[in-house]
Design an enzyme around this catalytic site. Structure first.
Site, short mmCIF file in Angstrom:
data_model
loop_
_atom_site.label_atom_id
_atom_site.label_comp_id
_atom_site.label_asym_id
_atom_site.label_seq_id
_atom_site.Cartn_x
_atom_site.Cartn_y
_atom_site.Cartn_z
N GLU A 1 1.71 3.09 -2.99
CA GLU A 1 1.50 4.14 -1.98
C GLU A 1 1.46 5.53 -2.61
OE1 GLU A 1 0.50 3.15 0.79
OE2 GLU A 1 1.19 1.09 0.68
N HIS B 1 -1.89 6.26 -3.80
CA HIS B 1 -2.82 6.72 -2.75
C HIS B 1 -2.79 8.25 -2.62
CE1 HIS B 1 -4.60 3.28 -0.79
NE2 HIS B 1 -3.44 2.68 -0.63
N GLN C 1 -4.83 7.28 4.26
CA GLN C 1 -5.52 6.10 4.80
C GLN C 1 -5.87 6.26 6.27
OE1 GLN C 1 -2.49 3.28 2.84
NE2 GLN C 1 -4.35 2.08 2.88
N GLY D 1 2.85 -1.08 4.11
CA GLY D 1 2.92 0.29 3.64
C GLY D 1 1.63 1.01 3.98
NI NI Z 1 -3.08 0.63 -0.19
#
Ligand code: NI
Length: 173
Positions: free
Chosen positions: A139, A142, A51, A46
């Site tokens: 996720e 994030h 990121q 993922g």
């Molecule tokens: Ni992560």
């Protein structure tokens, strides 16, 4: 497609709250393609756009190597949002491409229902359990600037932050 650089702890961008995507443009499609290539190369299951230093609410996921379930194919989730979470909890050992080679057990709701937009701009609701539930929660975190180490004890969190801060300093010297 292109492999993009994955940012790692303690990069402050990881703490940004990502912005919703209003429409699926060619640029958004390119971002998703690049994120798949980056994620498979890493390798990971993922990836959130932040990121790769893009603060947009987009997630790529492929659990095929891990489990044969709903998430077990290339999936893109745009503007994902948890609608409900089970009271039942489950524990998984989590890792993160932005915190390389660090794994710890995290307890999260075992099932979640969530809403997202796909690459055709269609909105869906879906139920997730097992690894899929953990992964989608990790996720979505994030996108809100939250990392899995935030769920650990302060002692463990401080230790991992210190380790990565030292590594970053060494790399910069
Ligand atoms: Ni992560």
């Amino acid at each position: 497609m292109a492999i993009r650089e994955i940012i790692v702890l303690p990069d402050k961008q990881l703490r940004l709250v990502s912005k919703p995507i209003e429409s699926v443009t060619a640029e958004v499609r390119k971002l998703a393609d690049d994120m798949f290539e980056t994620m498979y190369d890493a390798p990971g299951i993922g990836l959130a756009a932040i990121q790769v230093a893009v603060p947009l609410r987009l997630i790529t996921m492929d659990l095929a190597k891990k489990e044969d379930e709903t998430g077990a194919k290339p999936r893109v989730f745009i503007n994902p949002e948890i609608l409900s979470s089970s009271e039942e909890l489950s524990v998984y050992e989590e890792g993160c491409l932005s915190i390389p080679e660090y794994y710890e057990e995290v307890e999260r709701p075992a099932q979640v229902r969530f809403r997202f937009m796909d690459l055709d701009g269609k909105v869906h609701e879906e139920d997730a359990d097992g690894l899929f539930a953990t992964c989608i929660q990790h996720e979505i975190d994030h996108l809100n600037g939250v990392l899995f180490v935030d769920y650990l004890s302060k002692l463990k969190r401080d230790r991992v932050l210190k380790k990565f801060t030292k590594q970053a300093k060494r790399a910069g010297e």
